[in-house]
Design an enzyme around this catalytic site. Structure first.
Site, mmCIF file in Angstrom:
data_model
loop_
_atom_site.group_PDB
_atom_site.id
_atom_site.type_symbol
_atom_site.label_atom_id
_atom_site.label_comp_id
_atom_site.label_asym_id
_atom_site.label_seq_id
_atom_site.Cartn_x
_atom_site.Cartn_y
_atom_site.Cartn_z
ATOM 1 N N TYR A 1 5.930 -1.853 -5.931
ATOM 2 C CA TYR A 1 5.304 -0.415 -6.707
ATOM 3 C C TYR A 1 5.456 0.394 -5.611
ATOM 4 O O TYR A 1 5.155 1.128 -5.058
ATOM 5 C CB TYR A 1 4.103 -0.751 -6.262
ATOM 6 C CG TYR A 1 2.640 -0.604 -7.686
ATOM 7 C CD1 TYR A 1 3.306 0.550 -8.756
ATOM 8 C CD2 TYR A 1 1.493 -0.629 -7.855
ATOM 9 C CE1 TYR A 1 2.058 0.711 -9.508
ATOM 10 C CE2 TYR A 1 0.608 -0.166 -8.645
ATOM 11 C CZ TYR A 1 0.829 0.596 -9.300
ATOM 12 O OH TYR A 1 -0.282 1.058 -10.119
ATOM 13 N N LYS A 31 8.300 -1.912 -9.896
ATOM 14 C CA LYS A 31 7.716 -1.259 -11.018
ATOM 15 C C LYS A 31 7.614 0.625 -11.107
ATOM 16 O O LYS A 31 6.956 0.872 -9.594
ATOM 17 C CB LYS A 31 6.030 -1.469 -11.503
ATOM 18 C CG LYS A 31 5.110 -0.852 -12.283
ATOM 19 C CD LYS A 31 3.747 -0.903 -12.037
ATOM 20 C CE LYS A 31 3.528 0.168 -12.664
ATOM 21 N NZ LYS A 31 2.017 0.393 -12.665
ATOM 22 N N VAL A 51 4.879 -1.571 -18.076
ATOM 23 C CA VAL A 51 4.127 -1.503 -17.771
ATOM 24 C C VAL A 51 2.658 -0.467 -17.472
ATOM 25 O O VAL A 51 2.672 0.353 -16.796
ATOM 26 C CB VAL A 51 3.978 -1.944 -15.476
ATOM 27 C CG1 VAL A 51 2.458 -1.750 -15.348
ATOM 28 C CG2 VAL A 51 5.001 -3.220 -15.351
#
Lengths: 323, 323, 323, 323
Positions: free
Chosen positions: D149, D177, D222
């Site tokens: 992330y 992400k 996302v």
């Protein structure tokens, strides 16, 4: 209060519609550090043959920060002469605060430019009201349209979308060159600009994501890499105009692969790496004579040069069928 | 390769020993924005009467970032004339990159200055090797000693202690004006400088913690607030020389209370607040005629002025017994 | 709404007056990465023998960020046991946002601590109102005084002096551990605190400029380096209390020379270098068994160890007459 | 050394192919601040009906930073129950350093998740080697694939493209992400990933420039805003798969207009504004019961609510034909 309304109609109107590919012109140097006029003329011809829509002289890629006043005048005289009205020429009048920018404006007036590019004030910390006064004062004194140059990596201030839009609505600026790296902010600016009747022309300065900027609403680009491959950016622009997104992406992916040249020097940062790589590529392509850069930078040497040649070959610019 | 070795011995040696209080001189303006020569002369006299050890013209507090070349020359001509050799005068030759600084050096040469103050390059991103080339190139061209001006809030680069020390050992720079806000780094620089035989003179630019800087090893200060209360800084310096720390702290606490003037404008940031407050205080003290500041800044107005008067009274500079 | 008013009077009053030297206790580890209880006991004894005024467990130097909840409890149980009331023990309850801090408070309650150290919220961006709610909510739930830990290098928010002072006046916090690196701001906070009747106790976390902080008005220090040389910091504190500034500076200069140990590892940054150097020094001094640090950090090796030994010798802690 | 090779094949292979729209699930709260299970179930149903490809629980938008361990477990138990295998569920195991993340991994194991989302270490400054150890240690301990992330706005470290690619090639992470805001870096990562045979799945977290990310090579998104309009993001994804860029842009422009809800609160920053706006919109749409947010945040009130309703109407989600 806009100057563009009182300036010669032809200049104002042509520059006001400046869209498409407007590369920030490099300034080729001799080995001794002087402007290499022969190379500069060839570089201008390379851009025009590549199909650019305008030329931006004395931008960051033009080493404006390194150029004393005499050199700035030399560049503008030469470039406007070489271009000779074939496309609009706009010029950076980059300096720390308002009066210093006004000085450059006065110096540049005699070259018949089609617009001026102005950053937020820098060095001294400056708040929103002062940024507003800065742009309005400069626009009131200028004989042509003003472009706001949003480049926080250099000036350490981000121009806000609402402020830019207000300056556009008030006729203070004609457009924005966005080098902010803030793609979310750029889309918001583009949407707000459309909703307001598009008072601003929006150009992106980020070479490798011009395709996404077109989707967001960019009217064109100011790609440093466009010195190396102007035809590629011109093809991408025409494809975007035609909404041929498969072709847009194909060109952008190739240009992004070409942009890897700036990451080859491992011992340099900033323009020493970026401008150094552009100049090295142009030297290898036979367009300029040296890859020399302004003091205190030093030119690229060693392995990076070979790696740049390899990238030029892989992307079709050297020894291939594409170029 | 140092220039100071080849420059006139008297100038070099006197400036090389410049320590104590060296305020960054403000540039008083008329209501129309021109230099107010009468006020400037009074301000210089105010500093000399206060007992300063030198004067630093065209620093950040002197609005150098706002001054075009003509104004810079006006300031230097006037200040060197008013000072007339009573104390050394050093001047900022502040600009983006090497060639532009060299231009200012050439312009300043005729004023017989005792040193030049140079920042790291700014606007374009610059790495360590380029910063080194920058200072060495400028020193080689200068007719007097070079001071490194470490001011990351403006140039967004921190000069490292090892690099500064190396430049000092090599005779490239004579000293450092530290406005970095990094007190830990300053003590490390001071300790390393002492261990190397003190090639550098170290001046701090942080008005309210000069006492701590003296403990760390500062040779003096370059306090913007020293325009308002030069005598206070001179008393503090003499007390530090005498190791009378109780008196040092007493003066510093009073000067820190005085420095609160810069926090009174609630609608301004940076020099618009800081220089604006200094100029407002000097106007209230009857030393300069207006509190005008350079475009795009606007002068302080409203409640802040009254609050500044109150602080001047509380710290003994207005209507009190102390001054 | 202050908790300290309703908490047991003895705890509140003793902790409220906690001044002087309060080192952030390191957490010694075995080679396998478990807490080394024997070394921890020796380290606590080393600090107490050195004359510290309190101990701060589970601070940044205590590797709180790396410790899961079970380890945090182990540390608090062991430290309060080893200290056994000889000096106050305060503990960091460091976590991202309010509810997570409250969880640590509840876990820590059973150890009879003399106060808790709380940072601004981090990870999620947080504005002034939320920071205020954060401290007030935690104070209302705590069974002892709350210290605000101003450490922007970790939490990326600077606590403002006016806000800290308001929290002090409202009885929400008892003091501030300042690791902000903002010496100008610290002096302003100290002056405002004095003017308000000193509701706050102010401790500095910057090992090498404690002397300047004393001049500014610090009540003591929280030096990571105090793990290595607690006696030095205790001597400096007593000298400052006695206003013997020559001795203060002498100790500070020696401690600053000692602090150079953290700059010896050239391949590490942050706590891997700093805590790594402190632990290496303590191992060389025979106080703890290993210089191991928490995953993902790795312990110092190679040349840095020898250089640290040399610095320990030069500053009188190893094989010399001073210690 | 990858765990995914030794984990159950079905989980690894299904999660390894997770692409498309994977909203970071909000955590609805009651007025008293408890998890509102009824609203959470409705929200999950809203996402599934909208056609999302997966659900990311306990991300930044899920208020993970505010949730103590008990609440985290509550969320995972409820969400995996409500989703019941209809799409993959991945979960954030967000904490400061390795051992604390490992604790959350152990707590989460019993919920049969399809992957875990891990940031760079934060709070303590951490270098490249430590970041590498962090991800490898966590992956070795996990019973499912790890997603990196990249969210420098929270952790203040940017994960480099070469490092991410190496982690992908080594089987340490399955995807990224990207919430870095660095669109230039994202395109470079996507190009390098393609050249390496696409070991990584790349999802963008920037709601308003997903179209450009698709051109760059994103495999999906996302989007926090996907809680409000999952169907819009699903339509955009299908259009991108079909290379129908006119439709992609049309949906993206509408979603960008919808995203303006987060700019309506003028008195809040960060998640208090963003998550606050998402929750307010979902309350107005009748999907969740309150717009309450975790302490120390406070819910949106006043004019912002009406403005959010207006935007919901203008973008076809309220009282219009589109929804």
């Amino acid at each position: 209060m806009t100057t563009s309304q009182s300036s010669p109609a032809t200049t104002a109107s042509s520059a006001a519609r400046l869209t498409g590919v407007v590369p920030p012109l490099l300034t080729p140097l001799t080995a001794e550090g002087e402007i290499d006029m022969v190379s500069l003329e060839r570089l201008v011809a390379h851009l025009l043959e590549g199909g650019v829509d305008g030329i931006f002289a004395l931008g960051s890629s033009g080493e404006v920060a390194y150029a004393d006043d005499a050199r700035r005048a030399q560049v503008l005289e030469a470039v406007t002469g070489f271009v000779a009205g074939q496309v609009p020429v706009i010029a950076g009048v980059i300096d720390m605060q308002t009066d210093r920018v006004l000085h450059h404006l006065r110096e540049a007036e005699r070259f018949g430019l089609d617009g001026y590019v102005v950053t937020a004030p820098f060095y001294a910390i400056t708040g929103p009201e002062e940024i507003d006064t800065h742009f309005r004062t400069i626009a009131a004194a200028a004989d042509g349209p003003i472009w706001a140059y949003d480049i926080p990596v250099c000036v350490h201030t981000k121009l806000s979308a609402p402020h830019l839009l207000q300056l556009g609505r008030d006729g203070v600026i004609t457009g924005v060159k966005d080098s902010s790296g803030d793609d979310v902010g750029f889309r918001r600016l583009a949407a707000a600009n459309r909703a307001a009747g598009s008072p601003l022309t929006l150009l992106t300065g980020h070479e490798v994501v011009v395709d996404g900027a077109y989707l967001s609403g960019a009217d064109g680009s100011v790609p440093g890499l466009g010195n190396v491959d102007p035809a590629g950016y011109a093809r991408m622009h025409r494809a975007a105009q035609a909404e041929d997104w498969a072709l847009v992406r194909q060109e952008q992916d190739r240009l992004a692969a070409l942009f890897e040249i700036v990451f080859q020097p491992t011992d340099k940062v900033g323009p020493a790496a970026g401008i150094g790589a552009f100049k090295t590529a142009l030297r290898e392509l036979g367009i300029i004579a040296t890859n020399n850069v302004s003091t205190p930078m030093s030119p690229l040497e060693g392995e990076a040069v070979g790696k740049i040649r390899t990238i030029l070959e892989q992307t079709g610019l050297l020894g291939g069928a594409h170029a």
